[in-house]
Scaffold this motif. Structure first.
Motif, PDB file in Angstrom:
ATOM      1  N   TYR A 351       4.122  40.893 -37.796  1.00  8.53           N
ATOM      2  CA  TYR A 351       5.609  40.635 -37.564  1.00  8.53           C
ATOM      3  C   TYR A 351       6.119  41.949 -37.778  1.00  8.53           C
ATOM      4  O   TYR A 351       6.105  42.821 -38.561  1.00  8.53           O
ATOM      5  N   ALA A 352       7.490  41.997 -36.976  1.00  9.09           N
ATOM      6  CA  ALA A 352       8.546  42.850 -36.850  1.00  9.09           C
ATOM      7  C   ALA A 352       9.453  42.645 -38.037  1.00  9.09           C
ATOM      8  O   ALA A 352      10.548  42.091 -37.797  1.00  9.09           O
ATOM      9  N   GLU A 353       8.891  42.871 -39.313  1.00  7.13           N
ATOM     10  CA  GLU A 353      10.043  42.377 -40.319  1.00  7.13           C
ATOM     11  C   GLU A 353       9.814  43.519 -41.689  1.00  7.13           C
ATOM     12  O   GLU A 353       8.779  43.935 -41.665  1.00  7.13           O
ATOM     13  N   ALA A 354      10.846  43.312 -42.371  1.00  3.18           N
ATOM     14  CA  ALA A 354      10.750  44.255 -43.756  1.00  3.18           C
ATOM     15  C   ALA A 354      10.376  43.355 -45.049  1.00  3.18           C
ATOM     16  O   ALA A 354      11.239  42.829 -45.445  1.00  3.18           O
ATOM     17  N   PRO A 355       9.210  43.041 -45.521  1.00  5.03           N
ATOM     18  CA  PRO A 355       8.935  42.291 -46.524  1.00  5.03           C
ATOM     19  C   PRO A 355       9.609  42.682 -47.744  1.00  5.03           C
ATOM     20  O   PRO A 355      10.008  41.969 -48.831  1.00  5.03           O
ATOM     21  N   GLU A 356      10.119  44.136 -47.729  1.00  2.00           N
ATOM     22  CA  GLU A 356      10.494  44.761 -49.344  1.00  2.00           C
ATOM     23  C   GLU A 356      12.113  44.591 -49.009  1.00  2.00           C
ATOM     24  O   GLU A 356      12.712  44.751 -50.238  1.00  2.00           O
ATOM     25  N   ARG A 357      12.653  43.983 -48.072  1.00  2.00           N
ATOM     26  CA  ARG A 357      13.865  43.718 -47.917  1.00  2.00           C
ATOM     27  C   ARG A 357      14.144  42.356 -47.612  1.00  2.00           C
ATOM     28  O   ARG A 357      14.783  41.924 -46.786  1.00  2.00           O
ATOM     29  N   GLY A 358      13.259  41.434 -48.180  1.00  3.06           N
ATOM     30  CA  GLY A 358      13.608  40.002 -48.111  1.00  3.06           C
ATOM     31  C   GLY A 358      12.972  39.410 -46.734  1.00  3.06           C
ATOM     32  O   GLY A 358      13.084  38.461 -46.262  1.00  3.06           O
ATOM     33  N   PHE A 359      11.886  40.217 -46.208  1.00  2.00           N
ATOM     34  CA  PHE A 359      11.225  39.620 -44.891  1.00  2.00           C
ATOM     35  C   PHE A 359      12.580  39.842 -43.804  1.00  2.00           C
ATOM     36  O   PHE A 359      12.261  38.954 -42.874  1.00  2.00           O
ATOM     37  N   LEU A 360      13.387  40.501 -43.715  1.00  2.00           N
ATOM     38  CA  LEU A 360      14.318  40.359 -42.793  1.00  2.00           C
ATOM     39  C   LEU A 360      13.697  41.002 -41.569  1.00  2.00           C
ATOM     40  O   LEU A 360      12.828  41.954 -41.522  1.00  2.00           O
ATOM     41  N   PRO A 361      14.112  40.445 -40.257  1.00  2.00           N
ATOM     42  CA  PRO A 361      13.507  41.059 -39.047  1.00  2.00           C
ATOM     43  C   PRO A 361      13.890  42.454 -38.645  1.00  2.00           C
ATOM     44  O   PRO A 361      14.879  42.916 -39.382  1.00  2.00           O
ATOM     45  N   SER A 362      12.945  43.323 -38.006  1.00  2.00           N
ATOM     46  CA  SER A 362      13.252  44.540 -37.882  1.00  2.00           C
ATOM     47  C   SER A 362      13.278  44.689 -36.335  1.00  2.00           C
ATOM     48  O   SER A 362      12.316  44.210 -35.677  1.00  2.00           O
ATOM     49  N   THR A 363      14.354  45.502 -35.952  1.00  2.00           N
ATOM     50  CA  THR A 363      14.274  45.783 -34.352  1.00  2.00           C
ATOM     51  C   THR A 363      14.379  47.365 -34.192  1.00  2.00           C
ATOM     52  O   THR A 363      14.482  48.179 -35.118  1.00  2.00           O
ATOM     53  N   GLY A 364      14.158  47.692 -32.710  1.00  2.00           N
ATOM     54  CA  GLY A 364      14.103  49.377 -32.710  1.00  2.00           C
ATOM     55  C   GLY A 364      12.891  49.333 -31.786  1.00  2.00           C
ATOM     56  O   GLY A 364      12.429  48.490 -31.224  1.00  2.00           O
ATOM     57  N   GLU A 365      12.905  50.631 -31.261  1.00  2.00           N
ATOM     58  CA  GLU A 365      11.902  51.216 -30.409  1.00  2.00           C
ATOM     59  C   GLU A 365      10.496  51.398 -31.059  1.00  2.00           C
ATOM     60  O   GLU A 365      10.503  51.945 -32.160  1.00  2.00           O
ATOM     61  N   VAL A 366       9.421  50.920 -30.187  1.00  2.00           N
ATOM     62  CA  VAL A 366       7.944  51.026 -30.730  1.00  2.00           C
ATOM     63  C   VAL A 366       7.607  52.432 -30.539  1.00  2.00           C
ATOM     64  O   VAL A 366       7.288  52.691 -29.243  1.00  2.00           O
ATOM     65  N   LEU A 367       7.583  53.233 -31.236  1.00  2.00           N
ATOM     66  CA  LEU A 367       7.329  54.815 -31.130  1.00  2.00           C
ATOM     67  C   LEU A 367       6.012  55.076 -30.726  1.00  2.00           C
ATOM     68  O   LEU A 367       5.406  55.921 -30.257  1.00  2.00           O
TER      69      LEU A 367
END
Length: 679
Positions: A351-367
């Motif tokens: 998933y595109a998410e940040a587990p260390e920040r409460g599993f909040l979704p992450s958006t942006g460009e896939v580099l």
């Protein structure tokens, strides 16, 4: 995988009404069978992998799903315009939409899915429970009355007792589900679940179920043709979930013995027969960990499941091919006695998410994107380097699946595959999943749906010297970076190559993990005669437009930020001045999304922890709460689109009216006393 006739084609042209990894996966089977594939895409997916892979592609609208992938008329028009004989809906979107299936038939297009009765009955959790219960299948106690309003549900829930599970009747994937343990939580959960259900599924009907503590979630894959044959392909264990969203799945379940497997499989087939099922479907059960012989019907998913690859790997059956052939009227190539489960398969959702920040979704460009390889490894993905992950769709990027001779080998192969999976530019849950499958309980097969919730909150993996060196080399561009180890004592500076008393100063850079900006490390570069390339010595490095340095090395990924020495010193002095402040009074959006609810009015007094604003992104709602008590000043309203870290409210100190009145009275008395003295 099992086929009827490798040379036969059930259709000539099939449109795939989906996106991402499932669209790619369906198209691969179409290509193998020699069927011309037709993709559809929104503006956000114009150059997506499924569009590139298909033989043809049709634009169906702007990025919002409601105006593209969820619009039946646009899909039907695309199918007609391209001469598609059939439509494969994948999962999600329109896959369980009875109206869409009917529209396909009216247009003379085959809907690759079940018939009207199955969609109507099983697509409504309330109706499905009643239907199955009438057939003698055990169901979980609860409330399933679509006529009840919020107050009615609250009253009925009090009668059932706690703990309860609040869940939308429509949809799936755990979206909108909430666990409540008392009347106060239930009163808050009902309107929140309605909002998510209305937004995600267009239907805010809710049901309540008694929560079975520490249950196991086991589902059975069924196949049914138009000739009366119904078989099952064994079960999948899906107990590793977070907030009712599956994270890791496996087949077969480590819990069931052969006798229970036969019983639960037979029950799943009976459920499918009861609605004249057609195609591939999944019947889901709750199974008691303490008493595996007891199981309760949850629901039936009238579509392909996200986790279907684990079943394909242990049975050798291509489920998409069977969907196509069944939809074309062909009989199943297998009888129940032909089904054999060989080996063990485990799947992890990336998933595109940040587990260390409460599993909040992450958006942006896939580099950068790099799929792992290895014995028994399969990757179903729908992303590429340069693609933008937006908040318009589900955050799942890919699935990494491993097959082994047994469960131990499958888990080992999965861990190695995850270590070799490269995703730079957006946060992912890969490190979290690796820690999860290493847990002793998971290794032992002692699973339940609350296991993840009981684990400690995820923490960021510390950056390694190799990652720091790779990041610094990419920034400095003139040598190989090294770090001085303070634990080496007096020899640290001598061992840091390039540093000499009286010599020319070696270039250095101050780096810190983006999510731990205070953990600053000074890294120096040592001239090595050749410049490092973006991918060398097993490290992959990319620098984002905002300057973030993304590094994948040694099996993990870290995003670094570069610090300016003067700015860092200034920031530290400012932080020292603010050291006495208990909490930041400014409330910021933790993720990009849409404001779906504002729980207070501007100028209201709030207590610490009180909900202020709700923001939804990627079909998840996040509540922002007051960090301190005081007067709230709103900076956003319902419907606003907000970006990550955008201020949405501020908590100002409350003026104590008692103290103010006392101060005023004291001032007046002092003035009067002065006047008296003057006289």
């Amino acid at each position: 995988m099992a086929t009827i006739d490798a040379g036969s084609r059930p259709f000539e042209r099939v449109l795939v009404a989906n996106r991402g990894e499932i669209a790619v996966r369906v198209i691969r089977t179409l290509r193998r069978l020699g069927i011309r594939s037709i993709a559809v895409f929104s503006d956000a997916d114009a150059d997506a992998p499924h569009v590139r892979l298909a033989d043809e592609a049709v634009r169906i609208g702007p990025a919002p799903a409601a105006q593209s992938y969820l619009d039946p008329d646009r899909i039907i028009a695309a199918a007609r315009d391209t001469g598609a004989q059939a439509v494969h809906p994948g999962y999600g979107f329109l896959s369980e939409h009875a109206g869409f299936a009917e529209a396909c038939r009216r247009a003379g297009i085959v809907f690759i899915g079940p018939g009207d009765e199955a969609l109507a009955v099983m697509g409504d959790k309330i109706r499905a429970k009643r239907h199955v219960a009438a057939s003698g299948v055990p169901v979980v106690p609860g409330v399933a009355d679509p006529a009840l309003d919020d107050d009615g549900l609250l009253a009925a829930g009090l009668q059932v007792g706690f703990p309860l599970l609040v869940k939308p009747s429509a949809g799936g994937g755990g979206k909108g589900m909430q666990v409540v343990r008392d009347a106060g939580e239930l009163a808050d959960a009902i309107p929140a679940a309605r909002r998510i259900a209305r937004t995600s599924f267009g239907d805010d009907t809710l049901l309540l179920e008694r929560l079975i503590e520490r249950p196991r979630h086991i589902e059975v894959q069924v196949l049914a043709d138009a000739h009366g044959s119904v078989i099952h392909l064994g079960e999948r264990e899906c107990s590793l979930q977070r907030r009712h969203q599956k994270v890791v799945e496996e087949a077969p379940s480590p819990l069931l013995d052969e006798a229970t497997r036969e019983r639960i499989g037979r029950a799943a087939c009976d459920a499918a027969r009861s609605v004249a099922y057609l195609g591939a479907g999944t019947v889901e059960f709750l199974v008691s960990d303490a008493a595996p012989e007891e199981f309760f019907f949850i629901e039936m998913n009238t579509r392909l499941q996200v986790e279907h690859p684990v079943t394909e790997l242990v049975t050798g059956v291509d489920l998409v091919e069977q969907q196509l052939r069944i939809a074309a009227g062909e009989p199943l190539p297998l009888q129940q006695e032909d089904v054999r489960l060989v080996g063990h398969a485990v799947e992890a959702r990336v998933y595109a998410e940040a587990p260390e920040r409460g599993f909040l979704p992450s958006t942006g460009e896939v580099l950068a994107w790099g799929a792992p390889t290895g014995d028994g490894v399969r990757v179903d993905a729908g992303i590429r380097g340069g693609q933008h992950v937006t908040a318009d769709y589900d955050p799942m990027l890919a699935k990494v699946i491993a097959l082994g001779a047994d469960r131990t080998e499958a888990l080992e192969r999965l861990d190695a595959a995850l270590a070799g999976t490269v995703v730079l530019g957006v946060d992912t849950n890969i490190a979290f999943v690796r820690r999860l499958i290493a847990e002793p309980a998971v290794q032992a097969g002692s699973l339940d749906t609350t296991l993840i919730d009981r684990l400690p909150a995820p923490e960021a993996v510390p950056a390694s010297p190799g990652q720091l060196a790779a990041a610094a080399s990419a920034v400095l561009g003139d040598g190989v970076a090294t770090t001085a180890d303070p634990s080496a004592g007096p020899r640290a500076w001598a061992d840091a190559a390039g540093w000499r008393i009286g010599a020319h100063r070696t270039p250095s850079v101050l780096l810190a993990p983006r999510d731990a900006p205070d953990a600053v490390t000074a890294v120096t570069a040592v001239t090595a005669g050749t410049l490092p390339t973006p991918t060398t010595d097993g490290a992959t490095v990319r620098i984002a437009a905002d300057g973030t340095i993304w590094v994948h090395a040694e099996g993990s990924t870290t995003a670094f930020v570069q610090h300016d020495r003067r700015e860092l010193a200034s920031a530290r002095r400012a932080a020292a001045v603010r050291g006495g402040v208990a909490a930041n009074p400014e409330l910021r959006a933790p993720m990009p999304g849409t404001v779906t609810a504002v729980f207070v009015a501007d100028g209201d007094h709030v207590d610490e922890g009180a909900p202020v604003i709700a923001i939804e992104a990627m079909k998840m709602e996040h509540r922002i709460t007051a960090t301190t008590a005081g007067i709230v000043r709103l900076a956003a309203s319902v419907g606003d689109l907000v970006s990550r870290d955008q201020p949405v409210a501020r908590i100002e100190p409350a003026v104590d009216t008692t103290d103010a009145a006392s101060a005023s009275l004291a001032s007046q008395e002092e003035h009067e006393q002065e006047h008296t003295n003057a006289v």
